[in-house]
Write a protein that holds these residues in place. Structure first.
Motif, PDB file in Angstrom:
ATOM      1  N   GLY A   1      45.826  38.797  41.870  1.00 35.89           N
ATOM      2  CA  GLY A   1      44.631  38.273  42.504  1.00 35.89           C
ATOM      3  C   GLY A   1      45.032  37.793  43.891  1.00 35.89           C
ATOM      4  N   PRO A   2      44.458  36.708  44.374  1.00 37.50           N
ATOM      5  CA  PRO A   2      44.852  36.192  45.698  1.00 37.50           C
ATOM      6  C   PRO A   2      46.302  35.728  45.699  1.00 37.50           C
ATOM      7  CG  PRO A   2      43.384  34.660  44.569  1.00 37.50           C
ATOM      8  CD  PRO A   2      43.362  35.922  43.776  1.00 37.50           C
ATOM      9  N   VAL A   3      47.014  36.072  46.781  1.00 39.52           N
ATOM     10  CA  VAL A   3      48.428  35.725  46.914  1.00 39.52           C
ATOM     11  C   VAL A   3      48.634  35.096  48.286  1.00 39.52           C
ATOM     12  CG1 VAL A   3      50.803  36.573  46.849  1.00 39.52           C
ATOM     13  CG2 VAL A   3      49.042  37.699  45.471  1.00 39.52           C
ATOM     14  N   ARG A   4      49.449  34.085  48.369  1.00 39.30           N
ATOM     15  CA  ARG A   4      49.704  33.398  49.633  1.00 39.30           C
ATOM     16  C   ARG A   4      50.697  34.203  50.476  1.00 39.30           C
ATOM     17  NH1 ARG A   4      49.592  29.012  45.891  1.00 39.30           N
ATOM     18  NH2 ARG A   4      47.691  27.788  46.167  1.00 39.30           N
ATOM     19  N   THR A   5      50.170  35.150  51.232  1.00 35.48           N
ATOM     20  CA  THR A   5      50.975  36.005  52.110  1.00 35.48           C
ATOM     21  C   THR A   5      50.245  36.165  53.437  1.00 35.48           C
ATOM     22  OG1 THR A   5      49.922  38.086  51.458  1.00 35.48           O
ATOM     23  CG2 THR A   5      51.744  37.314  50.085  1.00 35.48           C
ATOM     24  N   LYS A   6      50.769  37.049  54.293  1.00 37.13           N
ATOM     25  CA  LYS A   6      50.118  37.359  55.570  1.00 37.13           C
ATOM     26  C   LYS A   6      49.089  38.474  55.416  1.00 37.13           C
ATOM     27  CE  LYS A   6      54.117  35.994  58.367  1.00 37.13           C
ATOM     28  NZ  LYS A   6      55.148  36.446  59.353  1.00 37.13           N
ATOM     29  N   PHE A   7      48.730  38.777  54.183  1.00 35.21           N
ATOM     30  CA  PHE A   7      47.761  39.827  53.888  1.00 35.21           C
ATOM     31  C   PHE A   7      46.469  39.618  54.674  1.00 35.21           C
ATOM     32  CE2 PHE A   7      44.128  41.336  51.417  1.00 35.21           C
ATOM     33  CZ  PHE A   7      44.505  42.609  51.043  1.00 35.21           C
ATOM     34  N   ASN A   8      45.995  38.370  54.713  1.00 34.51           N
ATOM     35  CA  ASN A   8      44.731  38.089  55.394  1.00 34.51           C
ATOM     36  C   ASN A   8      44.802  38.349  56.886  1.00 34.51           C
ATOM     37  OD1 ASN A   8      43.479  37.321  53.020  1.00 34.51           O
ATOM     38  ND2 ASN A   8      44.063  35.175  53.238  1.00 34.51           N
ATOM     39  N   ASP A   9      45.973  38.065  57.489  1.00 39.12           N
ATOM     40  CA  ASP A   9      46.124  38.300  58.923  1.00 39.12           C
ATOM     41  C   ASP A   9      45.964  39.777  59.251  1.00 39.12           C
ATOM     42  OD1 ASP A   9      46.634  35.615  59.147  1.00 39.12           O
ATOM     43  OD2 ASP A   9      48.814  35.840  59.211  1.00 39.12           O
ATOM     44  N   ARG A  10      46.609  40.625  58.466  1.00 37.67           N
ATOM     45  CA  ARG A  10      46.503  42.078  58.692  1.00 37.67           C
ATOM     46  C   ARG A  10      45.073  42.553  58.423  1.00 37.67           C
ATOM     47  NH1 ARG A  10      49.666  46.932  57.966  1.00 37.67           N
ATOM     48  NH2 ARG A  10      48.354  48.565  58.868  1.00 37.67           N
TER      49      ARG A  10
ATOM     50  N   PRO B   1      48.220  41.972  35.130  1.00 39.37           N
ATOM     51  CA  PRO B   1      47.513  41.090  36.070  1.00 39.37           C
ATOM     52  C   PRO B   1      48.366  39.858  36.353  1.00 39.37           C
ATOM     53  CG  PRO B   1      46.122  41.706  34.204  1.00 39.37           C
ATOM     54  CD  PRO B   1      47.515  42.097  33.858  1.00 39.37           C
ATOM     55  N   VAL B   2      48.292  39.364  37.596  1.00 41.61           N
ATOM     56  CA  VAL B   2      49.095  38.198  37.974  1.00 41.61           C
ATOM     57  C   VAL B   2      48.177  37.113  38.523  1.00 41.61           C
ATOM     58  CG1 VAL B   2      50.997  37.339  39.372  1.00 41.61           C
ATOM     59  CG2 VAL B   2      51.033  39.705  38.549  1.00 41.61           C
ATOM     60  N   GLY B   3      48.181  35.971  37.863  1.00 35.39           N
ATOM     61  CA  GLY B   3      47.370  34.849  38.310  1.00 35.39           C
ATOM     62  C   GLY B   3      46.090  34.716  37.508  1.00 35.39           C
ATOM     63  N   THR B   4      45.600  33.493  37.420  1.00 35.42           N
ATOM     64  CA  THR B   4      44.392  33.209  36.637  1.00 35.42           C
ATOM     65  C   THR B   4      43.182  33.938  37.200  1.00 35.42           C
ATOM     66  OG1 THR B   4      45.255  31.027  36.064  1.00 35.42           O
ATOM     67  CG2 THR B   4      42.900  31.374  35.777  1.00 35.42           C
ATOM     68  N   VAL B   5      43.042  33.964  38.530  1.00 36.26           N
ATOM     69  CA  VAL B   5      41.889  34.623  39.147  1.00 36.26           C
ATOM     70  C   VAL B   5      41.864  36.103  38.784  1.00 36.26           C
ATOM     71  CG1 VAL B   5      40.799  35.269  41.333  1.00 36.26           C
ATOM     72  CG2 VAL B   5      41.755  32.969  41.044  1.00 36.26           C
ATOM     73  N   ALA B   6      43.012  36.746  38.841  1.00 37.29           N
ATOM     74  CA  ALA B   6      43.087  38.172  38.506  1.00 37.29           C
ATOM     75  C   ALA B   6      42.658  38.404  37.064  1.00 37.29           C
ATOM     76  CB  ALA B   6      44.503  38.690  38.745  1.00 37.29           C
ATOM     77  N   LYS B   7      43.148  37.588  36.166  1.00 43.41           N
ATOM     78  CA  LYS B   7      42.835  37.779  34.746  1.00 43.41           C
ATOM     79  C   LYS B   7      41.351  37.578  34.469  1.00 43.41           C
ATOM     80  CE  LYS B   7      47.521  36.450  33.458  1.00 43.41           C
ATOM     81  NZ  LYS B   7      48.402  35.398  32.914  1.00 43.41           N
ATOM     82  N   LEU B   8      40.734  36.617  35.162  1.00 41.77           N
ATOM     83  CA  LEU B   8      39.306  36.370  34.961  1.00 41.77           C
ATOM     84  C   LEU B   8      38.454  37.486  35.561  1.00 41.77           C
ATOM     85  CD1 LEU B   8      39.084  32.528  35.664  1.00 41.77           C
ATOM     86  CD2 LEU B   8      38.831  33.683  33.463  1.00 41.77           C
ATOM     87  N   LEU B   9      38.800  37.923  36.787  1.00 42.98           N
ATOM     88  CA  LEU B   9      38.014  38.958  37.438  1.00 42.98           C
ATOM     89  C   LEU B   9      38.111  40.296  36.715  1.00 42.98           C
ATOM     90  CD1 LEU B   9      38.527  38.243  41.248  1.00 42.98           C
ATOM     91  CD2 LEU B   9      36.436  37.993  39.908  1.00 42.98           C
ATOM     92  N   VAL B  10      39.290  40.591  36.177  1.00 40.84           N
ATOM     93  CA  VAL B  10      39.448  41.836  35.428  1.00 40.84           C
ATOM     94  C   VAL B  10      38.502  41.848  34.224  1.00 40.84           C
ATOM     95  CG1 VAL B  10      41.019  43.090  33.907  1.00 40.84           C
ATOM     96  CG2 VAL B  10      41.782  42.406  36.183  1.00 40.84           C
ATOM     97  N   LYS B  11      38.348  40.700  33.588  1.00 42.36           N
ATOM     98  CA  LYS B  11      37.443  40.623  32.433  1.00 42.36           C
ATOM     99  C   LYS B  11      35.989  40.814  32.849  1.00 42.36           C
ATOM    100  CE  LYS B  11      40.428  37.672  29.615  1.00 42.36           C
ATOM    101  NZ  LYS B  11      40.599  36.342  28.966  1.00 42.36           N
TER     102      LYS B  11
END
Length: 276
Positions: free
Chosen positions: A178-187, A245-255
């Motif tokens: 799910g959301p990860v604290r990286t520079k992904f948003n900048d790109r 899936p990695v992270g709570t948000v990912a697991k919830l959204l996948v469902k």
């Protein structure tokens, strides 16, 4: 016995960098790659790390890196297709060329690397291919058609691959953060400049600029090291799951993809009104 070897793309920062360090900590020989080798030069301080230049859209780069790895190590035990980025924008406003670039990196890049390593894994009778997908590869959102489209495609390719190589001792695994604290948003913000903006989707751009795209700095975001741990686990497991899936948000959204479309549409309309 010689350490197992892994080839990782997109190691300049974020998940790729954390993954290279996690494999090194686990005792693997790591071939860390990036488009700009200066970005990963410091990784060579690790005894078992080799860095190399690799643009996943360049056939000759792919061929040269794989050949050098085989010449030096005579084995490729794991491939981690991590390199990728996001192109956001409403479908009407994203140029075809931007969509082509999105697929060139996120879909055709992993396809190139996979084709390059498979003959050697088949000969060895073992190996693992780990493809970095996203929760966006299971659930699409407004403005995410190009990015989600590329990740949906990667998921489909990996599913097919998993069945194709099952009899050769090779595993194919999807990592879905799910959301990860990286520079992904900048790109992602930089790439959004390619959009040919009209005045028809101001609600989307307002939300895009007010949020961190996939919430990389918001609640529920995980550190890249958590994703890296899942990747190393996938490489080490004898029988890894098809999807991780990695992270709570990912697991919830996948469902949420199992909800009726009418329910999802209703929720999206409600969210849209909050944006207006």
């Amino acid at each position: 016995m010689r350490p197992e070897t892994v080839l990782i793309t997109g190691c300049s920062s974020g998940i790729g960098r954390a993954t290279a360090e996690a494999f090194l900590d686990d005792g693997w020989t790591v071939y860390a790659t990036a488009r700009d080798p200066d970005d990963i030069a410091d990784l060579e301080a690790h005894e078992n790390c080799v860095t190399d230049e690799l643009d996943v859209t360049d056939d000759s780069d792919v061929r040269n890196v794989v050949n050098r790895m085989l010449r030096n190590e005579d084995r490729i035990d794991c491939l981690v297709n991590n390199a990728g980025y996001a192109q956001f924008g409403p479908t009407e406003e994203v140029p075809v060329e931007a969509v082509e670039d999105q697929f060139e990196v996120n879909v055709y890049g992993p396809h190139r690397l996979t084709r390059a390593v498979l003959p050697h894994m088949r000969e060895a009778g073992e190996g693992t291919i780990v493809n970095l997908s996203s929760v966006a590869g299971r659930v699409s959102m407004p403005g995410g058609g190009a990015y989600s489209g590329s990740k949906f495609a990667l998921e489909a390719m990996t599913d097919s691959l998993r069945w194709e190589v099952d009899g050769h001792g090779i595993d194919a695994v999807l990592i879905e953060p799910g959301p990860v604290r990286t520079k992904f948003n900048d790109r992602a913000t930089e790439e959004s400049d390619a959009a040919e903006r009209t005045d028809a989707y101001e609600w989307f751009w307002s939300a895009f600029e007010d949020t961190q795209v996939l919430g990389g700095d918001g609640p529920g975001a995980v550190e890249p090291e958590e994703v890296a741990t899942a990747i190393v686990d996938a490489a080490n497991l004898t029988d890894p799951p098809a999807r991780m899936p990695v992270g709570t948000v990912a697991k919830l959204l996948v469902k949420s993809r199992f909800l009726p479309d009418s329910v999802v549409d209703l929720a999206m309309r409600f969210a849209r009104k909050r944006m207006d």
